[in-house]
Design a protein around this motif. Structure first.
Motif, PDB file in Angstrom:
ATOM      1  N   ARG A  59      55.712  37.987   2.281  1.00 49.41           N
ATOM      2  CA  ARG A  59      54.375  38.483   2.623  1.00 49.41           C
ATOM      3  C   ARG A  59      53.612  37.342   3.293  1.00 49.41           C
ATOM      4  O   ARG A  59      53.728  36.187   2.882  1.00 49.41           O
ATOM      5  CB  ARG A  59      53.644  38.936   1.360  1.00 49.41           C
ATOM      6  CG  ARG A  59      54.281  40.151   0.704  1.00 49.41           C
ATOM      7  CD  ARG A  59      53.560  40.494  -0.578  1.00 49.41           C
ATOM      8  NE  ARG A  59      53.732  39.393  -1.530  1.00 49.41           N
ATOM      9  CZ  ARG A  59      54.178  39.537  -2.778  1.00 49.41           C
ATOM     10  NH1 ARG A  59      54.467  40.738  -3.241  1.00 49.41           N
ATOM     11  NH2 ARG A  59      54.307  38.503  -3.569  1.00 49.41           N
ATOM     12  N   ASP A  60      52.831  37.675   4.300  1.00 54.73           N
ATOM     13  CA  ASP A  60      52.086  36.642   5.019  1.00 54.73           C
ATOM     14  C   ASP A  60      51.189  35.853   4.077  1.00 54.73           C
ATOM     15  O   ASP A  60      51.065  34.634   4.208  1.00 54.73           O
ATOM     16  CB  ASP A  60      51.273  37.267   6.154  1.00 54.73           C
ATOM     17  CG  ASP A  60      50.679  36.213   7.052  1.00 54.73           C
ATOM     18  OD1 ASP A  60      51.450  35.531   7.757  1.00 54.73           O
ATOM     19  OD2 ASP A  60      49.440  36.054   7.036  1.00 54.73           O
ATOM     20  N   VAL A  61      50.603  36.525   3.101  1.00 57.74           N
ATOM     21  CA  VAL A  61      49.719  35.863   2.146  1.00 57.74           C
ATOM     22  C   VAL A  61      50.472  34.794   1.333  1.00 57.74           C
ATOM     23  O   VAL A  61      49.875  33.837   0.853  1.00 57.74           O
ATOM     24  CB  VAL A  61      49.019  36.901   1.228  1.00 57.74           C
ATOM     25  CG1 VAL A  61      49.993  37.538   0.257  1.00 57.74           C
ATOM     26  CG2 VAL A  61      47.840  36.294   0.521  1.00 57.74           C
ATOM     27  N   ASP A  62      51.793  34.921   1.195  1.00 58.51           N
ATOM     28  CA  ASP A  62      52.610  33.963   0.447  1.00 58.51           C
ATOM     29  C   ASP A  62      53.235  32.884   1.329  1.00 58.51           C
ATOM     30  O   ASP A  62      53.905  31.979   0.827  1.00 58.51           O
ATOM     31  CB  ASP A  62      53.741  34.696  -0.292  1.00 58.51           C
ATOM     32  CG  ASP A  62      53.221  35.651  -1.347  1.00 58.51           C
ATOM     33  OD1 ASP A  62      52.176  35.361  -1.965  1.00 58.51           O
ATOM     34  OD2 ASP A  62      53.857  36.707  -1.549  1.00 58.51           O
ATOM     35  N   TRP A  63      53.056  32.999   2.657  1.00 56.62           N
ATOM     36  CA  TRP A  63      53.760  32.129   3.598  1.00 56.62           C
ATOM     37  C   TRP A  63      53.506  30.645   3.334  1.00 56.62           C
ATOM     38  O   TRP A  63      54.453  29.867   3.227  1.00 56.62           O
ATOM     39  CB  TRP A  63      53.371  32.483   5.034  1.00 56.62           C
ATOM     40  CG  TRP A  63      54.146  31.718   6.049  1.00 56.62           C
ATOM     41  CD1 TRP A  63      53.707  30.652   6.787  1.00 56.62           C
ATOM     42  CD2 TRP A  63      55.504  31.924   6.441  1.00 56.62           C
ATOM     43  NE1 TRP A  63      54.706  30.204   7.619  1.00 56.62           N
ATOM     44  CE2 TRP A  63      55.817  30.974   7.428  1.00 56.62           C
ATOM     45  CE3 TRP A  63      56.476  32.838   6.050  1.00 56.62           C
ATOM     46  CZ2 TRP A  63      57.063  30.907   8.033  1.00 56.62           C
ATOM     47  CZ3 TRP A  63      57.721  32.773   6.662  1.00 56.62           C
ATOM     48  CH2 TRP A  63      58.006  31.815   7.629  1.00 56.62           C
ATOM     49  N   SER A  64      52.262  30.215   3.217  1.00 55.05           N
ATOM     50  CA  SER A  64      51.989  28.783   3.036  1.00 55.05           C
ATOM     51  C   SER A  64      52.553  28.271   1.709  1.00 55.05           C
ATOM     52  O   SER A  64      53.058  27.148   1.643  1.00 55.05           O
ATOM     53  CB  SER A  64      50.499  28.476   3.156  1.00 55.05           C
ATOM     54  OG  SER A  64      49.780  29.168   2.172  1.00 55.05           O
ATOM     55  N   GLY A  65      52.518  29.081   0.669  1.00 58.84           N
ATOM     56  CA  GLY A  65      53.086  28.678  -0.623  1.00 58.84           C
ATOM     57  C   GLY A  65      54.598  28.602  -0.595  1.00 58.84           C
ATOM     58  O   GLY A  65      55.204  27.853  -1.359  1.00 58.84           O
ATOM     59  N   ASP A  66      55.225  29.363   0.294  1.00 57.11           N
ATOM     60  CA  ASP A  66      56.689  29.370   0.411  1.00 57.11           C
ATOM     61  C   ASP A  66      57.202  28.384   1.450  1.00 57.11           C
ATOM     62  O   ASP A  66      58.408  28.215   1.602  1.00 57.11           O
ATOM     63  CB  ASP A  66      57.188  30.764   0.805  1.00 57.11           C
ATOM     64  CG  ASP A  66      57.228  31.730  -0.359  1.00 57.11           C
ATOM     65  OD1 ASP A  66      56.873  31.321  -1.485  1.00 57.11           O
ATOM     66  OD2 ASP A  66      57.622  32.884  -0.150  1.00 57.11           O
ATOM     67  N   PHE A  67      56.298  27.739   2.176  1.00 55.11           N
ATOM     68  CA  PHE A  67      56.720  26.928   3.317  1.00 55.11           C
ATOM     69  C   PHE A  67      57.723  25.836   2.941  1.00 55.11           C
ATOM     70  O   PHE A  67      58.685  25.600   3.661  1.00 55.11           O
ATOM     71  CB  PHE A  67      55.516  26.324   4.043  1.00 55.11           C
ATOM     72  CG  PHE A  67      55.892  25.750   5.370  1.00 55.11           C
ATOM     73  CD1 PHE A  67      56.173  26.585   6.439  1.00 55.11           C
ATOM     74  CD2 PHE A  67      55.990  24.381   5.542  1.00 55.11           C
ATOM     75  CE1 PHE A  67      56.540  26.066   7.663  1.00 55.11           C
ATOM     76  CE2 PHE A  67      56.366  23.854   6.750  1.00 55.11           C
ATOM     77  CZ  PHE A  67      56.634  24.692   7.828  1.00 55.11           C
ATOM     78  N   ALA A  68      57.556  25.182   1.805  1.00 56.65           N
ATOM     79  CA  ALA A  68      58.501  24.142   1.388  1.00 56.65           C
ATOM     80  C   ALA A  68      59.894  24.727   1.151  1.00 56.65           C
ATOM     81  O   ALA A  68      60.901  24.129   1.533  1.00 56.65           O
ATOM     82  CB  ALA A  68      58.006  23.430   0.129  1.00 56.65           C
TER      83      ALA A  68
END
Length: 124
Positions: free
Chosen positions: A101-110
Motif C-alpha cells: 500500500r502506498d501509505v506503507d511505502w516509506s516504512g517498507d523502504f528499507a
C-alpha cells in the motif's frame, strides 16, 4: 507462497505486501523496453487501474538491468506502490517486485531496498 506459471508470489497475510519473482523473462533485448512493454500489456488488460509511472531507468551498475517504479489503484480503492527490478544474467532474465500500500511505502523502504540490492547480475 503461490506459483503461477513462471512467477512465485509471496503474500503477507496481514497486509497488502506482495513480493514476486518471475523466472520466465526473456534475456534478450533492452530491459527498459521490456518493462515498457509489460506496463502497456498490464494497463491494456485492466490489471493496473489508474497506472502512474514514477520512474523507469536502466541500472548502469548492473549487467542488463532496469528499475521500474509505479503506482496503481487496487480493486478496493487502495493506492498501491510497486518497485520492480528486471535483470538478466547467464542467458536468463528475472523480475523481482515488491508491492505494498502506498501509505506503507516509506516504512517498507528499507525492506524493499534490501531485497532488491541482493539481485545483482554482474557477479559482484
Amino acid at each position: 507462497y503461490q506459483k503461477v506459471g513462471t512467477t512465485y508470489c509471496f503474500r503477507d497475510p496481514d497486509g497488502g505486501r506482495v513480493m514476486t519473482l518471475d523466472v520466465g523473462r526473456k534475456a534478450s533485448g533492452d530491459p527498459v523496453q521490456a518493462c515498457k512493454k509489460e506496463a502497456a500489456r498490464l494497463v491494456s488488460a485492466g490489471a493496473l487501474p489508474d497506472y502512474h509511472l514514477i520512474s523507469l531507468e536502466a541500472r548502469p551498475l548492473l549487467n542488463k538491468a532496469a528499475d521500474w517504479e509505479y503506482q496503481f489503484t487496487a480493486a478496493d480503492g487502495t493506492l498501491m506502490h510497486v518497485q520492480t527490478r528486471w535483470f538478466a544474467t547467464n542467458g536468463k532474465a528475472y523480475a523481482i517486485s515488491w508491492q505494498t500500500r502506498d501509505v506503507d511505502w516509506s516504512g517498507d523502504f528499507a525492506k524493499i531496498s534490501m531485497v532488491l540490492s541482493t539481485f545483482y547480475a554482474d557477479g559482484k
